[in-house]
Structures are given as structure tokens and as C-alpha cells.
Design a protein around this motif. Structure first.
Motif, PDB file in Angstrom:
ATOM      1  N   GLN A  77       0.832  -1.201   0.000  1.00  0.00           N
ATOM      2  CA  GLN A  77       0.000   0.000   0.000  1.00  0.00           C
ATOM      3  C   GLN A  77       0.869   1.255   0.000  1.00  0.00           C
ATOM      4  N   GLY A  78       1.967   1.219   0.779  1.00  0.00           N
ATOM      5  CA  GLY A  78       2.864   2.365   0.824  1.00  0.00           C
ATOM      6  C   GLY A  78       3.515   2.639  -0.508  1.00  0.00           C
ATOM      7  N   LEU A  79       3.931   1.582  -1.192  1.00  0.00           N
ATOM      8  CA  LEU A  79       4.547   1.773  -2.507  1.00  0.00           C
ATOM      9  C   LEU A  79       3.552   2.367  -3.487  1.00  0.00           C
ATOM     10  N   ASP A 119       9.727  -4.416 -16.235  1.00  0.00           N
ATOM     11  CA  ASP A 119       8.937  -3.600 -15.324  1.00  0.00           C
ATOM     12  C   ASP A 119       9.505  -3.596 -13.907  1.00  0.00           C
ATOM     13  N   LEU A 120      10.321  -4.586 -13.596  1.00  0.00           N
ATOM     14  CA  LEU A 120      10.865  -4.738 -12.249  1.00  0.00           C
ATOM     15  C   LEU A 120      12.266  -5.326 -12.330  1.00  0.00           C
ATOM     16  N   THR A 140       3.449   0.493 -15.291  1.00  0.00           N
ATOM     17  CA  THR A 140       2.898  -0.861 -15.186  1.00  0.00           C
ATOM     18  C   THR A 140       2.757  -1.311 -13.739  1.00  0.00           C
ATOM     19  N   THR A 141       3.627  -0.810 -12.859  1.00  0.00           N
ATOM     20  CA  THR A 141       3.610  -1.275 -11.473  1.00  0.00           C
ATOM     21  C   THR A 141       2.410  -0.755 -10.703  1.00  0.00           C
ATOM     22  N   LEU A 157       6.107  -9.389  -3.108  1.00  0.00           N
ATOM     23  CA  LEU A 157       6.654 -10.365  -4.048  1.00  0.00           C
ATOM     24  C   LEU A 157       5.616 -10.892  -5.031  1.00  0.00           C
ATOM     25  N   ASP A 158       4.320 -10.688  -4.741  1.00  0.00           N
ATOM     26  CA  ASP A 158       3.303 -11.089  -5.707  1.00  0.00           C
ATOM     27  C   ASP A 158       3.407 -10.300  -7.004  1.00  0.00           C
ATOM     28  N   LEU A 159       4.082  -9.151  -6.950  1.00  0.00           N
ATOM     29  CA  LEU A 159       4.276  -8.366  -8.174  1.00  0.00           C
ATOM     30  C   LEU A 159       5.119  -9.118  -9.195  1.00  0.00           C
ATOM     31  N   MET A 160       5.979 -10.019  -8.723  1.00  0.00           N
ATOM     32  CA  MET A 160       6.835 -10.755  -9.654  1.00  0.00           C
ATOM     33  C   MET A 160       6.022 -11.612 -10.601  1.00  0.00           C
ATOM     34  N   GLY A 161       4.823 -12.013 -10.179  1.00  0.00           N
ATOM     35  CA  GLY A 161       3.983 -12.833 -11.037  1.00  0.00           C
ATOM     36  C   GLY A 161       3.176 -12.054 -12.045  1.00  0.00           C
ATOM     37  N   THR A 162       3.173 -10.725 -11.923  1.00  0.00           N
ATOM     38  CA  THR A 162       2.356  -9.903 -12.811  1.00  0.00           C
ATOM     39  C   THR A 162       3.178  -8.925 -13.645  1.00  0.00           C
ATOM     40  N   LEU A 163       4.430  -8.690 -13.278  1.00  0.00           N
ATOM     41  CA  LEU A 163       5.283  -7.755 -13.994  1.00  0.00           C
ATOM     42  C   LEU A 163       6.398  -8.492 -14.735  1.00  0.00           C
ATOM     43  N   ARG A 164       6.843  -7.911 -15.841  1.00  0.00           N
ATOM     44  CA  ARG A 164       8.043  -8.435 -16.507  1.00  0.00           C
ATOM     45  C   ARG A 164       9.224  -8.174 -15.581  1.00  0.00           C
TER      46      ARG A 164
END
Length: 206
Positions: A77-79, A119-120, A140-141, A157-164
């Protein structure tokens, strides 16, 4: 344009006090991290994310301070709050917590380069990914985070599954920071005192 988000709104339960205000030589810990990040990006492209009602030490006037809109939803949420508050011209963003006193400018520059068309760019060292010492593509993030938050999925870390994602491995990381000091964070009073000693500063008075 490059920017940065510094998260300082954590509860610091193990430390027992706000990490942002911890003295580290002639400055507070948050001031130190902002100064280091400011060697790489303009301070008007730095956003500090604090908890509602949290006081922050004095910072450059151009650094923007925003508040988590929803308490208790962690760094994801902070990010999101930090990414949304950056100037529209900022395209890629380094994210860090406030308890990184040995962060190196070369580390930040290296991650910007390693991002490439992804993206990451996320470090992987000592068996762990480090999403709070990583670089994100803002366009994208931010929508990816908002989607995770709607699903009540709060792990960074769930972002790793949705971002390149480009995972930066340890041998690459050591080229810019041989001791991986940029990943060293302070979670306990003992870790804080040890960091002060390693930096050549006296321990705080009891």
C-alpha cells in the motif's frame, strides 16, 4: 526520468521506536537515506511515505511526504501511495525502506540499468528476493499493485507474477556493491548499535 520512493511508515515493533528518527552520526536515518538517494535522483523526484500522523525529521523542501491512505496494509500500500505521488515525468522508481544506512548510489544506478525493458529489477541474494531495494516501472507497477490490493493480496513479491521481472543475481550485485551492504537493514536495537559501530559512530546513550 528517474525517481525514488522511501517507505518509513512501518511499525518498527522489534526496534521499539521509529527508525526514521534514529540518530546515525550527524543525521537521522531517514535523512541519511534521502541524502544517498539524492546523489542519484533529483530530490523533487523523491517521495517519502509515512504513516498517518507520523512525524518525520527535517528533509529538503523539494522532497514530498505523503501518507498511507489505509493503515495496516503494509509496504505494498505504501509503494502505491508513493508511486501515485511522484511527478508525472518519473518513469522508473527505486524503492527502499528507511533502515538502509549503507545504501550505495552505485547500487541504485545499477538497478536502473538492469531494468532494461522490464517492469521490475529485483535483487536476489542470500536466498531472498529484496523488493524494497528494487527498481519499478511506474506505468505498469501502479495498476498491478492496485489490482493486488483489490484482491487483498498484500505481498510485494506477488508483483513478480504480474510484472516483466529481471532478477538481479548476487554476482551481478557484487559488481556495484561487493559486500552487498545496500541490503543491510536494521530491525533490532542490537543491529542498530552494530551498524553505528561499523560506520564509526558511537553507540547511543541508554
Amino acid at each position: 526520468m528517474q525517481g525514488a520512493v522511501v517507505l518509513c511508515g512501518g511499525e518498527s515493533r522489534r526496534m521499539g521506536q521509529s527508525k526514521a528518527w534514529l540518530a546515525f552520526g550527524p543525521e537521522c536515518l531517514l535523512q541519511r537515506v534521502i541524502r544517498i538517494v539524492g546523489e542519484v535522483v533529483d530530490t523533487d523526484a523523491i517521495v517519502v511515505v509515512a504513516a498517518p500522523g507520523q512525524e518525520c525529521p527535517p528533509l529538503p523542501d523539494s522532497v514530498r511526504i505523503v501518507r498511507d491512505p489505509v493503515a495496516g496494509r503494509g509496504p505494498l500500500q505504501g509503494l502505491a501511495a508513493g508511486l501515485a505521488a511522484l511527478p508525472a515525468s518519473v518513469e522508473v522508481v527505486f524503492a527502499t525502506a528507511t533502515d538502509a544506512p549503507f545504501l550505495r548510489p552505485a547500487w541504485i544506478r545499477g538497478l536502473y540499468e538492469w531494468l532494461g525493458a522490464n517492469d521490475l529489477a529485483i535483487p536476489f541474494a542470500d536466498g531472498f528476493h529484496h523488493p524494497l531495494s528494487a527498481v519499478y516501472r511506474r506505468a505498469t507497477t501502479l495498476p498491478a499493485i492496485e489490482n493486488l490490493l483489490r484482491q487483498d493480496r498484500l505481498r510485494l513479491l506477488d508483483l513478480m507474477g504480474t510484472l516483466r521481472t529481471h532478477v538481479v543475481v548476487e554476482n551481478e550485485l557484487r559488481r556495484v556493491d561487493p559486500e552487498l551492504a545496500s541490503l543491510r537493514n536494521l530491525n533490532t536495537p542490537e543491529a542498530y548499535v552494530k551498524a553505528l559501530s561499523d560506520a564509526g559512530f558511537p553507540a547511543p546513550l541508554p
